[in-house]
Enzyme design. Structure first.
Site, PDB file in Angstrom:
ATOM      1  CE1 TYR A  49      -3.639   2.575   0.615  1.00 30.91           C
ATOM      2  CE2 TYR A  49      -2.353   3.288   2.507  1.00 30.91           C
ATOM      3  CZ  TYR A  49      -3.393   3.489   1.625  1.00 30.91           C
ATOM      4  OH  TYR A  49      -4.199   4.596   1.749  1.00 30.91           O
ATOM      5  CG  ASP A  68       5.664   3.822   0.911  1.00 34.13           C
ATOM      6  OD1 ASP A  68       5.955   4.424   1.967  1.00 34.13           O
ATOM      7  OD2 ASP A  68       4.496   3.668   0.507  1.00 34.13           O
ATOM      8  CE  LYS A  92       0.960   5.183   8.249  1.00 33.05           C
ATOM      9  NZ  LYS A  92       0.962   4.300   7.104  1.00 33.05           N
TER      10      LYS A  92
END
Ligand code: PLP
Length: 423
Positions: A141, A236, A264
């Protein structure tokens, strides 16, 4: 039951009652808990129940909730203005930390979410190479930008089909989806599409099909293939960034991407993302270069402050200790499941873990999908009732923070022992 009435009210005015789908508990059934407050490793819901939290806001809260130093920094910054739409020294301080931490980052651009970071990385890779196709891996994702919301078709190098209505087929067709950990599939896609490929984007340690470790040689193959065909390699590291080491997976392995996406943890619990990489590539971004990217709240002073405070604390922390704590938790889970004859696979990398309800080794999305999700749902509900907050879906990572204690681990394992008796 306050959560019931809150969920009813929420569903009336917010689609599904939530602002991000997985929060709605659809995969596990029942009513989501509504959080009133959180501190350290504990969250408290609106019904007054306290839980040991292994969601940690899906990764950001590596120091635990409401860390006093981070809270004080945010309070202090808020008193001096929460957004200016003009440069601040805070943004330089953040970028300098990212450059210092990541061997592959010479320049960074701050954005407001991981999605913005990956979306920008793809645009930049396309703009830099003048190519349009991208390769991603099934079960990885990368946020919800159109090009990246594509799931696998069958076969090895299947052209993408849209993973969501609303993603134009013409765009999805540019996304080639391959199985994670399949170096051969990458080589054959490179042979077939070589100079049409703008970039390969990958979670260096997968966290969004549950935790899956890269096989030896997999990431090396991505590096080799992208070098050979002149495309960019994008890591990522939105989850792994300051989670597996100060500086991420690339620091641990020495495999260096061209671009790195972050999010995050670097926001310390506030909305942040970042994109970093080689100067030559990054200077294709406006205003130096032609690839456009912008953001009203980009580099927001509160978010920079929370992020910098978090990173400065992390710099002094022992990641091996955090890993040891997580190892003990996972070893405890493994013992309990073995004793119960319930098929389970526990994947753990650093302080990330997933308990898959399957007997088979989990190495990619296909093997992850063999998990018994109904059994997971019952396990989840049992644990929640026992005061343990796990991610409400099988294909997610669990997160241990620096605020988790031995006592938390012991309580979690004794809750697990009780729940397993009911399965
Ligand atoms: C969470 C996540 C994103 C998206 O970040 P948002 O801030 O939710 O937009 C991208 N990539 C990975 C690997 C993630 O885990």
């Amino acid at each position: 039951m306050e959560k019931q009435s809150l969920f009813t009210r929420a569903q009336n005015v917010i689609p599904g009652g939530v602002n991000s789908p997985v929060r709605a508990f659809r995969a596990v059934g029942g009513t989501p808990i509504f959080i009133r407050e959180a501190s350290g490793s504990k969250i408290i819901d609106t019904d007054g129940n306290s839980y040991i939290d292994y969601v940690c806001s899906w990764g950001p809260m590596i120091l635990g909730h409401s860390h006093p130093v981070v809270v004080a920094a945010i309070r202090d910054a808020a008193g001096r203005g929460s957004s200016f739409g003009a440069p601040t020294e805070l943004e330089i301080n953040m970028a300098e930390r990212l450059v210092a931490a990541f061997p592959s980052i010479e320049m960074a651009r701050m954005v407001s979410s991981g999605t913005e970071a990956t979306m920008t990385a793809i645009r930049l890779a396309r703009g830099f190479t003048g190519r349009e196709k991208i390769i991603k891996f099934t079960g990885c994702y990368h946020g919800h930008a159109d090009s990246l919301l594509v799931k696998a078709g069958s076969g090895v190098a299947t052209l993408g089909i849209p993973g969501s209505p609303g993603v134009p087929k013409s765009l999805a067709e540019l996304t080639i989806t391959l199985p994670y950990n399949d170096a051969e599939a990458v080589r054959s896609a490179a042979t077939r599409y070589g100079d049409e490929i703008a970039c390969i984007i990958v979670e260096p340690v997968a966290g969004n099909m549950g935790v899956v470790q890269p096989k030896p040689g997999f990431l090396e193959t991505l590096r080799e293939v992208t070098h050979a065909n002149g495309s960019l390699l994008i890591f990522d590291e939105v989850i792994t960034g300051f989670r597996l080491a100060y500086g991420g997976w690339q620091t641990l392995t020495g495999i260096l991407p061209d671009l790195t996406c972050l999010g995050k943890i670097i926001g310390g619990g506030l909305p942040v993302g970042a994109l970093g990489g080689r100067r030559e590539v990054m200077e294709h971004l406006a205003p130096v270069g032609p690839v456009y990217q912008a953001g009203t709240l980009s580099g927001n002073p509160l978010a920079m402050t929370a992020g910098i405070a978090t990173l400065d604390i992390l710099k002094e922390k022992s990641y091996p200790e955090l890993e040891k704590m997580t190892e003990r938790l996972c070893a405890g889970f493994a013992d309990l499941f073995r004793g119960k004859d319930i098929p389970a696979r526990i994947n753990r990398v650093g302080s990330l873990f997933t308990l898959f309800f399957t007997a088979d080794e989990v190495v990619d999305f296909e093997t992850a999908s063999r998990s018994d999700t109904a059994l997971f749902a019952r396990f989840f509900q049992g644990m929640l009732a026992a005061g343990i907050n796990l991610a409400p879906a099988q294909f997610e990572a669990g997160f241990v923070s620096f605020s988790h204690t031995e006592d938390d681990i012991n309580r979690t394992l004794s809750a697990c022992a009780k729940v397993l008796k009911t399965l």
